[in-house]
Design a protein around this motif. Structure first.
Motif, PDB file in Angstrom:
ATOM      1  N   TRP A   1     -18.473  59.745  10.076  1.00 24.53           N
ATOM      2  CA  TRP A   1     -19.344  58.579  10.034  1.00 24.53           C
ATOM      3  C   TRP A   1     -20.732  58.978   9.544  1.00 24.53           C
ATOM      4  CZ3 TRP A   1     -18.905  54.856  14.782  1.00 24.53           C
ATOM      5  CH2 TRP A   1     -19.261  53.562  14.402  1.00 24.53           C
TER       6      TRP A   1
ATOM      7  N   TRP B   1     -13.273  55.272  10.588  1.00 27.15           N
ATOM      8  CA  TRP B   1     -12.030  55.407  11.363  1.00 27.15           C
ATOM      9  C   TRP B   1     -10.883  55.858  10.481  1.00 27.15           C
ATOM     10  CZ3 TRP B   1     -12.594  55.907  16.188  1.00 27.15           C
ATOM     11  CH2 TRP B   1     -13.542  55.176  16.894  1.00 27.15           C
ATOM     12  N   THR B   2     -10.747  55.223   9.319  1.00 27.48           N
ATOM     13  CA  THR B   2      -9.579  55.504   8.489  1.00 27.48           C
ATOM     14  C   THR B   2      -9.756  56.726   7.593  1.00 27.48           C
ATOM     15  OG1 THR B   2     -10.324  54.071   6.669  1.00 27.48           O
ATOM     16  CG2 THR B   2      -8.970  53.050   8.424  1.00 27.48           C
TER      17      THR B   2
ATOM     18  N   LEU C   1     -14.831  62.349  14.133  1.00 25.87           N
ATOM     19  CA  LEU C   1     -15.123  60.970  13.739  1.00 25.87           C
ATOM     20  C   LEU C   1     -16.616  60.765  13.551  1.00 25.87           C
ATOM     21  CD1 LEU C   1     -12.664  58.976  16.015  1.00 25.87           C
ATOM     22  CD2 LEU C   1     -12.660  59.020  13.513  1.00 25.87           C
TER      23      LEU C   1
ATOM     24  N   PHE D   1     -10.356  46.399  14.183  1.00 26.29           N
ATOM     25  CA  PHE D   1     -10.189  47.684  13.508  1.00 26.29           C
ATOM     26  C   PHE D   1      -9.500  47.525  12.155  1.00 26.29           C
ATOM     27  CE2 PHE D   1     -10.907  49.159  17.820  1.00 26.29           C
ATOM     28  CZ  PHE D   1     -11.763  50.232  17.594  1.00 26.29           C
TER      29      PHE D   1
ATOM     30  N   MET E   1     -20.497  58.595  20.231  1.00 23.91           N
ATOM     31  CA  MET E   1     -19.076  58.944  20.160  1.00 23.91           C
ATOM     32  C   MET E   1     -18.675  59.886  21.299  1.00 23.91           C
ATOM     33  SD  MET E   1     -17.891  57.090  17.821  1.00 23.91           S
ATOM     34  CE  MET E   1     -16.261  57.763  17.595  1.00 23.91           C
TER      35      MET E   1
ATOM     36  N   ALA F   1      -5.811  56.490  14.314  1.00 20.67           N
ATOM     37  CA  ALA F   1      -7.036  56.716  13.545  1.00 20.67           C
ATOM     38  C   ALA F   1      -7.969  57.698  14.257  1.00 20.67           C
ATOM     39  CB  ALA F   1      -7.755  55.389  13.303  1.00 20.67           C
ATOM     40  N   MET F   2      -8.023  57.630  15.574  1.00 21.86           N
ATOM     41  CA  MET F   2      -8.913  58.519  16.333  1.00 21.86           C
ATOM     42  C   MET F   2      -8.359  59.942  16.419  1.00 21.86           C
ATOM     43  SD  MET F   2     -10.541  56.166  19.383  1.00 21.86           S
ATOM     44  CE  MET F   2      -9.013  55.913  20.233  1.00 21.86           C
TER      45      MET F   2
ATOM     46  N   VAL G   1      -5.208  52.252  16.576  1.00 21.72           N
ATOM     47  CA  VAL G   1      -6.509  52.871  16.830  1.00 21.72           C
ATOM     48  C   VAL G   1      -6.338  54.321  17.266  1.00 21.72           C
ATOM     49  CG1 VAL G   1      -8.601  52.771  18.236  1.00 21.72           C
ATOM     50  CG2 VAL G   1      -7.602  50.687  17.336  1.00 21.72           C
TER      51      VAL G   1
ATOM     52  N   LEU H   1     -17.805  51.218   9.463  1.00 24.19           N
ATOM     53  CA  LEU H   1     -17.044  51.513  10.688  1.00 24.19           C
ATOM     54  C   LEU H   1     -15.580  51.770  10.354  1.00 24.19           C
ATOM     55  CD1 LEU H   1     -16.341  51.425  13.802  1.00 24.19           C
ATOM     56  CD2 LEU H   1     -16.091  48.953  13.488  1.00 24.19           C
ATOM     57  N   ILE H   2     -14.974  50.857   9.616  1.00 19.63           N
ATOM     58  CA  ILE H   2     -13.549  50.974   9.307  1.00 19.63           C
ATOM     59  C   ILE H   2     -13.291  52.220   8.458  1.00 19.63           C
ATOM     60  CG2 ILE H   2     -11.584  49.877   8.163  1.00 19.63           C
ATOM     61  CD1 ILE H   2     -12.533  48.603  10.885  1.00 19.63           C
TER      62      ILE H   2
END
Length: 184
Positions: A37, A126-127, A33, A174, A57, A16-17, A13, A122-123
């Motif tokens: 999104w 992140w990715t 992020l 995640f 966020m 990814a962040m 995680v 969501l995924i």
């Protein structure tokens, strides 16, 4: 001390962040992020939904900074996050608070539940890449109704951050990642 599984989950995680790959989490990572999104959802940046997502966020960043920034430098390292993870067995309240905020962010249509499509979003936020999440969503959706309720999501989120069971559905909140090797 965080287990190898907890370290692996947190590192996935964290990676990814850390949008700019500098080895630190900063407010700009969370802003990036949120922008990704927002773009994935096709929201105009000035829309109420985009502002709400950015606020969620930014709020998560503020909570992470307050809980994790041990040296007070305004950035968070993986080791600093792991110090917080170490304490979650005794007090999951920081995780529960972020679960609620993240549920609000993921529930794009505001219907009080997360669909498979919202989870995929969501995924992918992140990715930063298209991801097949159907198998993982099936694991997370324990009752098979096609949605995650706020309660289910909070349990899964808490399992991810505070849990140490590689077989628990929350391990995959995640998405899939390689599990650490078991020591014999």
């Amino acid at each position: 001390m965080a287990s190898e599984l907890q370290r692996r989950k947190t590192a996935v995680v964290f990676g990814a962040m850390d949008v700019d790959f500098d080895g630190f989490l900063t407010e700009s990572d969370f802003s990036a992020l949120a922008a990704r999104w927002t773009e994935n959802r096709g929201l105009p940046p000035a829309s109420a939904q985009a502002r709400r997502l950015t606020a969620i966020m930014t709020g998560w960043w503020q909570m992470l900074l307050a809980e994790s920034d041990a040296d007070g430098d305004g950035r968070v390292t993986l080791d600093e996050v792991l110090l917080v993870v170490d304490g979650l067995a005794a007090d999951t309240s920081p995780v529960v608070a972020t679960a609620d905020a993240m549920f609000e962010a993921v529930d794009a249509d505001g219907d009080g539940r997360i669909s498979a499509g919202e989870y995929r979003e969501l995924i992918e936020a992140w990715t930063g890449q298209p991801t097949d999440t159907d198998e993982v969503f099936g694991l997370l959706d324990g009752n098979g109704d096609g949605y995650l309720s706020r309660h289910e999501f909070t349990e899964l989120w808490t399992e991810f951050w505070a849990g140490d069971n590689p077989n628990a559905p929350g391990t995959w909140v995640f998405g899939r990642f390689e599990l650490p090797l078991r020591s014999v």
